[in-house]
Scaffold this motif. Structure first.
Motif, PDB file in Angstrom:
ATOM      1  N   TRP A 245      13.725  13.162  -1.642  1.00  0.00           N
ATOM      2  CA  TRP A 245      12.430  12.570  -1.337  1.00  0.00           C
ATOM      3  C   TRP A 245      12.592  11.453  -0.312  1.00  0.00           C
ATOM      4  O   TRP A 245      13.620  10.772  -0.270  1.00  0.00           O
ATOM      5  N   SER A 246      11.554  11.238   0.476  1.00  0.00           N
ATOM      6  CA  SER A 246      11.490  10.070   1.338  1.00  0.00           C
ATOM      7  C   SER A 246      10.285   9.236   0.933  1.00  0.00           C
ATOM      8  O   SER A 246       9.331   9.754   0.344  1.00  0.00           O
ATOM      9  N   VAL A 247      10.340   7.936   1.227  1.00  0.00           N
ATOM     10  CA  VAL A 247       9.241   7.023   0.906  1.00  0.00           C
ATOM     11  C   VAL A 247       8.740   6.422   2.208  1.00  0.00           C
ATOM     12  O   VAL A 247       9.469   5.704   2.895  1.00  0.00           O
ATOM     13  N   GLN A 248       7.498   6.733   2.546  1.00  0.00           N
ATOM     14  CA  GLN A 248       6.929   6.305   3.826  1.00  0.00           C
ATOM     15  C   GLN A 248       5.592   5.603   3.610  1.00  0.00           C
ATOM     16  O   GLN A 248       4.758   6.069   2.837  1.00  0.00           O
ATOM     17  N   ASP A 249       5.397   4.483   4.290  1.00  0.00           N
ATOM     18  CA  ASP A 249       4.088   3.810   4.344  1.00  0.00           C
ATOM     19  C   ASP A 249       3.525   3.480   2.964  1.00  0.00           C
ATOM     20  O   ASP A 249       2.411   3.904   2.601  1.00  0.00           O
ATOM     21  N   LEU A 250       4.271   2.703   2.192  1.00  0.00           N
ATOM     22  CA  LEU A 250       3.778   2.218   0.907  1.00  0.00           C
ATOM     23  C   LEU A 250       2.634   1.231   1.125  1.00  0.00           C
ATOM     24  O   LEU A 250       2.500   0.647   2.204  1.00  0.00           O
ATOM     25  N   PRO A 251       1.790   1.023   0.114  1.00  0.00           N
ATOM     26  CA  PRO A 251       0.773  -0.028   0.221  1.00  0.00           C
ATOM     27  C   PRO A 251       1.403  -1.366   0.591  1.00  0.00           C
ATOM     28  O   PRO A 251       2.529  -1.665   0.177  1.00  0.00           O
ATOM     29  N   ALA A 252       0.690  -2.168   1.348  1.00  0.00           N
ATOM     30  CA  ALA A 252       1.224  -3.420   1.891  1.00  0.00           C
ATOM     31  C   ALA A 252       1.867  -4.283   0.814  1.00  0.00           C
ATOM     32  O   ALA A 252       1.272  -4.539  -0.230  1.00  0.00           O
ATOM     33  N   GLY A 253       3.107  -4.712   1.074  1.00  0.00           N
ATOM     34  CA  GLY A 253       3.811  -5.614   0.165  1.00  0.00           C
ATOM     35  C   GLY A 253       4.650  -4.927  -0.886  1.00  0.00           C
ATOM     36  O   GLY A 253       5.516  -5.565  -1.495  1.00  0.00           O
ATOM     37  N   PHE A 254       4.446  -3.646  -1.117  1.00  0.00           N
ATOM     38  CA  PHE A 254       5.200  -2.941  -2.153  1.00  0.00           C
ATOM     39  C   PHE A 254       6.503  -2.401  -1.570  1.00  0.00           C
ATOM     40  O   PHE A 254       6.533  -1.885  -0.450  1.00  0.00           O
ATOM     41  N   GLU A 255       7.562  -2.543  -2.359  1.00  0.00           N
ATOM     42  CA  GLU A 255       8.891  -2.122  -1.946  1.00  0.00           C
ATOM     43  C   GLU A 255       9.548  -1.327  -3.070  1.00  0.00           C
ATOM     44  O   GLU A 255       9.256  -1.554  -4.253  1.00  0.00           O
ATOM     45  N   PRO A 256      10.465  -0.396  -2.731  1.00  0.00           N
ATOM     46  CA  PRO A 256      11.210   0.313  -3.779  1.00  0.00           C
ATOM     47  C   PRO A 256      12.068  -0.664  -4.569  1.00  0.00           C
ATOM     48  O   PRO A 256      12.687  -1.562  -4.005  1.00  0.00           O
ATOM     49  N   VAL A 257      12.085  -0.494  -5.884  1.00  0.00           N
ATOM     50  CA  VAL A 257      12.863  -1.371  -6.755  1.00  0.00           C
ATOM     51  C   VAL A 257      14.002  -0.610  -7.410  1.00  0.00           C
ATOM     52  O   VAL A 257      15.163  -1.005  -7.337  1.00  0.00           O
TER      53      VAL A 257
END
Length: 351
Positions: A245-257
């Motif tokens: 999986w890739s993670v692209q363009d999360l809601p502003a301020g959210f980061e993978p933890v």
């Protein structure tokens, strides 16, 4: 995904997703506050204080979660022990299904007396739920405005009040009551966009730094009552990319933890990824779509917790069942779901 009270035991764990930040000078016996209202500190300083307190202070008491919009109330009896380098907890549900959850750092054991089941889980790496996440969330203050309030009194303890007001529609606001001497959070309100209380968590009774025998609590955690079935849930830490999986363009301020998967043994496997803005958190659970088990799509909410359940098809034409849950608005759940993209290619579909 946990019962309401355990999941919302946010008062002592809300800032575990945050790393250490610079703290004000701490005098012997606790933080020295002035006689007036809450200090005008930065968000990083406040949340670091909230994070530090449950790592240094033991406590026990009755913890109540209420949701005014659904007239729901639950309560638990909490025992929290700091013993050497360990944090040990016992959380007994006083309402609803009988249940006792024990936690020792990243290890959790839940006893279900009615079903006669003991469930063991590994929640993540030791040293904090999200070790080292602090540097990642130093920009959290860009998405909240800190508004110090006045003084209060919760469960017999003097407190200061501070608001964290969101600067956009991706997150809720928070009002926190913090113990004057230790910084321990004693009450938390989650606030909607209009300032109304969506959910409230607080101690109605509290003993701070009582004498608690950690060894006895650990022995209780390890005991399996006669006739009970033991269930073990195994999860391995992984990464989205490692699972295709890739993670692209999360809601502003959210980061993978963090991200981990449960291997498909007798149970069905799933992948869980957690995202946070330093205050709020969102989890997405992904598993292969099974028409026999996955029937009802939709959205539901209880207090501050919103859940989105839906079927999706990736670029490889594989069908997935996604459950997105978090203490955020529904638009944020949809944003996290949209950000998860399946990598193209012939990689085996997992989990």
């Amino acid at each position: 995904m946990g019962d309401m009270t355990s999941k919302r035991f946010f008062l002592q764990g809300m800032a575990l997703v945050l790393g250490a930040a610079s703290l004000p000078a701490v005098a012997k016996g606790g933080v020295s506050f002035g006689p007036a209202g809450a200090p005008d500190w930065s968000m990083e300083t406040w949340t670091a204080l909230f994070r530090k307190a449950p790592k240094e202070h033991s406590f026990k008491g009755v913890f109540i979660v209420s949701m005014p919009n659904v007239s729901s109330v639950s309560s638990s009896r909490i025992t929290h022990v700091v013993h050497k380098r360990d944090v040990i907890e016992r959380i007994e549900a006083l309402t609803g299904q009988q249940r006792i959850t024990y936690r020792r750092n990243a290890q959790a054991t839940t006893v279900f007396p009615d079903a006669k089941i003991v469930r063991h889980e590994q929640l993540g790496a030791q040293g904090g739920v999200f070790p080292g996440a602090g540097d990642r969330f130093k920009a959290a203050s860009a998405h909240y405005r800190v508004a110090p309030g006045g003084r209060g009194r919760i469960a017999g303890f003097e407190t200061y009040t501070v608001d964290f007001r969101p600067l956009d529609g991706w997150r809720f606001g928070y009002r926190v009551w913090s113990d004057v001497k230790t910084g321990l959070v004693l009450k938390l309100q989650t606030l909607g966009s209009d300032g109304s209380v969506i959910e409230q968590s607080e101690f109605s009774e509290l003993a701070l730094d009582p004498a608690i025998k950690a060894d006895a609590l650990l022995a209780e955690m390890q005991r399996v009552p006669p006739g009970y079935k033991v269930v073990r849930s195994k999860a391995a830490v992984t990464t989205p990319a490692g699972e295709g999986w890739s993670v692209q363009d999360l809601p502003a301020g959210f980061e993978p933890v963090t991200c981990y998967k449960r291997e498909p043994a007798k149970a069905h496997g799933w992948l869980q990824c957690v995202f946070s803005d330093g205050m709020a958190s969102v989890s997405i659970f992904l598993e292969r779509y099974d028409p026999e088990r996955h029937r009802q799509e939709g959205h539901m909410s209880m207090g501050a917790t919103h859940t989105l359940v839906t079927r999706s098809v990736d670029a490889n034409k594989t069908e997935w069942w996604a459950t997105v849950v978090g203490e955020v608005p529904t638009t944020t759940l949809r944003g996290v779901l949209k950000a998860m993209e399946r990598l193209p290619g012939d990689k085996p579909a997992r989990p």
